[in-house]
Design an enzyme around this catalytic site. Sequence first.
Site, PDB file in Angstrom:
ATOM      1  N   LYS A   1      -8.329   1.415   2.262  1.00 14.74           N
ATOM      2  CA  LYS A   1      -9.294   0.431   2.759  1.00 14.74           C
ATOM      3  C   LYS A   1      -9.194   0.304   4.274  1.00 14.74           C
ATOM      4  O   LYS A   1     -10.187   0.225   4.970  1.00 14.74           O
ATOM      5  CB  LYS A   1      -8.989  -0.946   2.133  1.00 14.74           C
TER       6      LYS A   1
ATOM      7  N   LYS B   1      -5.190   9.957   3.868  1.00 15.64           N
ATOM      8  CA  LYS B   1      -5.037   9.159   2.647  1.00 15.64           C
ATOM      9  C   LYS B   1      -6.187   8.158   2.501  1.00 15.64           C
ATOM     10  O   LYS B   1      -6.531   7.484   3.465  1.00 15.64           O
ATOM     11  CB  LYS B   1      -3.702   8.395   2.714  1.00 15.64           C
TER      12      LYS B   1
ATOM     13  N   LYS C   1       1.615  -0.563   8.939  1.00 18.09           N
ATOM     14  CA  LYS C   1       0.683  -1.681   9.123  1.00 18.09           C
ATOM     15  C   LYS C   1       0.722  -2.183  10.564  1.00 18.09           C
ATOM     16  O   LYS C   1      -0.312  -2.502  11.135  1.00 18.09           O
ATOM     17  CB  LYS C   1       0.973  -2.787   8.111  1.00 18.09           C
TER      18      LYS C   1
HETATM   19  P1  TYM Z   1      -2.308  -1.419  -3.294  1.00 13.09           P
HETATM   20  O1  TYM Z   1      -3.118  -2.594  -3.705  1.00 13.09           O
HETATM   21  O2  TYM Z   1      -2.326  -1.014  -1.874  1.00 13.09           O
HETATM   22  O3  TYM Z   1      -2.728  -0.156  -4.141  1.00 13.09           O
HETATM   23  C1  TYM Z   1      -2.816  -0.216  -5.556  1.00 13.09           C
HETATM   24  C2  TYM Z   1      -2.325   1.101  -6.153  1.00 13.09           C
HETATM   25  O4  TYM Z   1      -3.181   2.175  -5.735  1.00 13.09           O
HETATM   26  C3  TYM Z   1      -2.373   3.229  -5.221  1.00 13.09           C
HETATM   27  N1  TYM Z   1      -3.136   3.934  -4.160  1.00 13.09           N
HETATM   28  C4  TYM Z   1      -3.334   5.270  -4.122  1.00 13.09           C
HETATM   29  N2  TYM Z   1      -2.950   6.263  -4.958  1.00 13.09           N
HETATM   30  C5  TYM Z   1      -3.336   7.530  -4.639  1.00 13.09           C
HETATM   31  N3  TYM Z   1      -4.084   7.843  -3.540  1.00 13.09           N
HETATM   32  C6  TYM Z   1      -4.489   6.885  -2.669  1.00 13.09           C
HETATM   33  N4  TYM Z   1      -5.226   7.199  -1.623  1.00 13.09           N
HETATM   34  C7  TYM Z   1      -4.104   5.522  -2.943  1.00 13.09           C
HETATM   35  N5  TYM Z   1      -4.316   4.329  -2.306  1.00 13.09           N
HETATM   36  C8  TYM Z   1      -3.707   3.369  -3.064  1.00 13.09           C
HETATM   37  C9  TYM Z   1      -1.132   2.546  -4.659  1.00 13.09           C
HETATM   38  O5  TYM Z   1      -0.046   3.436  -4.552  1.00 13.09           O
HETATM   39  C10 TYM Z   1      -0.889   1.465  -5.700  1.00 13.09           C
HETATM   40  O6  TYM Z   1      -0.152   1.976  -6.803  1.00 13.09           O
HETATM   41  N6  TYM Z   1       2.291  -3.341  -3.101  1.00 13.09           N
HETATM   42  C11 TYM Z   1       1.275  -2.841  -4.006  1.00 13.09           C
HETATM   43  C12 TYM Z   1       0.850  -3.883  -5.026  1.00 13.09           C
HETATM   44  C13 TYM Z   1       1.974  -4.448  -5.821  1.00 13.09           C
HETATM   45  C14 TYM Z   1       2.708  -3.801  -6.858  1.00 13.09           C
HETATM   46  C15 TYM Z   1       3.653  -4.763  -7.321  1.00 13.09           C
HETATM   47  C16 TYM Z   1       2.650  -2.511  -7.417  1.00 13.09           C
HETATM   48  C17 TYM Z   1       2.468  -5.725  -5.692  1.00 13.09           C
HETATM   49  N7  TYM Z   1       3.465  -5.891  -6.603  1.00 13.09           N
HETATM   50  C18 TYM Z   1       4.568  -4.439  -8.335  1.00 13.09           C
HETATM   51  C19 TYM Z   1       3.578  -2.200  -8.444  1.00 13.09           C
HETATM   52  C20 TYM Z   1       4.502  -3.164  -8.886  1.00 13.09           C
HETATM   53  C21 TYM Z   1       0.061  -2.445  -3.167  1.00 13.09           C
HETATM   54  O7  TYM Z   1      -0.146  -2.949  -2.100  1.00 13.09           O
HETATM   55  O8  TYM Z   1      -0.790  -1.609  -3.788  1.00 13.09           O
END
Ligand code: TYM
Length: 311
Positions: free
Chosen positions: A193, A190, A111
């Site tokens: 957003k 990957k 980030k």
């Molecule tokens: P976030 O909001 O960035 O993404 C949500 C979920 O989508 C998955 N993901 C992907 N999987 C495959 N290919 C991709 N290109 C791709 N982009 C995103 C992410 O791996 C994620 O599973 N920190 C977390 C949110 C969170 C969380 C938690 C998750 C907060 N607390 C507790 C699990 C348990 C996040 O920013 O995900």
Amino acid sequence: MERIFTGLQPSGTLHIGNYFGALKPAIDMLKSHDGMLMVADYHALTTLKDSGNLRQNIIDATKDYLAAGLDTRKTIVFQQSQVPEHTELTWIFECLVTVPFLELSHAYKDKLAKGLEANAGLFNYPMLMAADILLYDTDIVPVGADQRQHVEYAREAAAKFNNTFGETFKEPKERINEDVATLPGTDGKKMSKSYKNTIPLFGTKDDIAKAVMSIVTDSSGESPENVYAIHQHFRDRQSLGELYKANKGKYKALKDALIEDIEALISPMRQVRDAISDADVIRVLNEGSAKARERAAAKMADVRRHVGVLL
Ligand code: TYM
């Protein structure tokens, strides 16, 4: 029964990477497991500073979960910010882990490399996520590959707490679907957003067509690899193989076929989504957050006792 927990940040429109990487596997598992799906709104606050946008994103993200097939009679869907125990437990973990340990976070380094502000929330992000997971005695966390280290952090936080104050937390395991661990975006990197390379999950057909047409294709080969890498999640291998064989070198035809395949999956979900009102979402989240607060309060009473602040 094993407990499932996952969360998604409401930081913009969900994309098909979120869907195949986390949302779909979680929803599939939640059909037969006790579990919770959390709108990680306080995580989104690390990057999103527009209250109107955040409010709208929370509602939109929850509509996405419901339209993707989440059954709210079985699964608790809730808002992180409405359960203050998450931030309380974060503080306790922050007093146990060191700054160099948090500095190892790949997500934090990525980030910063993308030019995001190095605010303290972004740095402490993994401990809030550890609190999310550990408060509910979670066994399994379905996520995409980019969250693997965050679940490791949660295990470390649990172990540190247990060693210091006595056995209190279960050590959770991540569940990463290796086929879609990292779904690529329109530029082959990957899907994310922040890279602006996404295909929206609930975009209009035009939005989807625009994104698919922008997929970068390498003109040297006969088969457009970046198109195929996305397409394989929408069709079985054999029929996809036949399609690509019959359309060697015809990139436009293959992209058109991908648009149709995406549309076939999404249009029924889009119809369900259109029928969900903001009031429905607010009711679901209020009910879910009340249930989550009950569970979190019981766990935190135990945590406070172990720490020694309960007199
Ligand atoms: P976030 O909001 O960035 O993404 C949500 C979920 O989508 C998955 N993901 C992907 N999987 C495959 N290919 C991709 N290109 C791709 N982009 C995103 C992410 O791996 C994620 O599973 N920190 C977390 C949110 C969170 C969380 C938690 C998750 C907060 N607390 C507790 C699990 C348990 C996040 O920013 O995900």
